[in-house]
Design a protein around this motif. Structure first.
Motif, PDB file in Angstrom:
ATOM      1  N   ALA A  70       2.813   8.346 -10.291  1.00  0.00           N
ATOM      2  CA  ALA A  70       2.883   7.139 -10.164  1.00  0.00           C
ATOM      3  C   ALA A  70       4.343   6.741 -10.383  1.00  0.00           C
ATOM      4  CB  ALA A  70       2.236   6.110 -11.073  1.00  0.00           C
ATOM      5  N   THR A 120       7.508   5.508  -6.951  1.00  0.00           N
ATOM      6  CA  THR A 120       8.325   4.275  -6.666  1.00  0.00           C
ATOM      7  C   THR A 120       9.829   4.499  -6.004  1.00  0.00           C
ATOM      8  OG1 THR A 120       9.422   4.755  -9.029  1.00  0.00           O
ATOM      9  CG2 THR A 120       7.440   3.360  -8.860  1.00  0.00           C
ATOM     10  N   THR A 132       3.599   0.482   0.540  1.00  0.00           N
ATOM     11  CA  THR A 132       3.908   0.563  -0.968  1.00  0.00           C
ATOM     12  C   THR A 132       4.061  -0.922  -1.115  1.00  0.00           C
ATOM     13  OG1 THR A 132       6.524   0.466  -1.002  1.00  0.00           O
ATOM     14  CG2 THR A 132       5.029   2.674  -0.885  1.00  0.00           C
ATOM     15  N   VAL A 140       1.172   4.181  -5.905  1.00  0.00           N
ATOM     16  CA  VAL A 140       1.394   3.761  -7.243  1.00  0.00           C
ATOM     17  C   VAL A 140      -0.180   3.104  -7.674  1.00  0.00           C
ATOM     18  CG1 VAL A 140       2.617   2.105  -8.845  1.00  0.00           C
ATOM     19  CG2 VAL A 140       3.988   3.441  -7.207  1.00  0.00           C
TER      20      VAL A 140
END
Length: 135
Positions: free
Chosen positions: A119, A123, A133, A70
């Motif tokens: 991006a 998640t 992450t 991300v």
């Protein structure tokens, strides 16, 4: 092994690899790119080329490997949008240069859109990823 996971891996490697390679070119073509950045009026042109090269290499590797994807993808999107506006200002160049600059502008905008999509998808967690992450 799901087909979608394999397709995403291939997409990440292609997308991130191309951007990382573009970043390497910032280092390999430092003098020429510095001259172009200076011509475009960027402050600290050599530093700008080095910093943008680092963003491209690190962001591209981040997406390809799945390490903070991300962060890497958002950094890439930010760089690509700023670069589109500052380096590919097709509206401010002579007519004989407008098509080349517009192509560069549109390429960067499209790549920024791809980075934002990556991006958003990053998640959810990825198969075949290092898996480091923030979320």
């Amino acid at each position: 092994m799901a087909a979608a996971d394999v397709l995403l891996l291939v997409a990440r490697v292609l997308y991130g690899g191309v951007l990382a390679f573009m970043g390497l070119n910032h280092f390999m073509q430092l003098e020429g790119m510095t001259g172009y950045a200076q011509h475009k009026g960027l402050p600290a042109p050599k530093f700008s080329v080095l910093a943008s090269g680092a963003v491209l290499v690190l962001g591209g590797l981040s997406v390809a490997a799945g390490v903070l994807p991300v962060v890497g993808a958002v950094a890439l999107a930010g760089f690509l949008l700023v670069s589109a506006l500052t380096m590919h200002d097709f509206w401010a160049v002579p007519e004989d240069q407008q098509q080349d600059e517009m192509t560069g502008f549109l390429k960067n905008v499209a790549l920024a859109g791809g980075a934002l999509a990556i991006a958003a998808y990053a998640t959810t967690g990825w198969a075949y990823s290092v898996g480091i992450t923030l979320l």
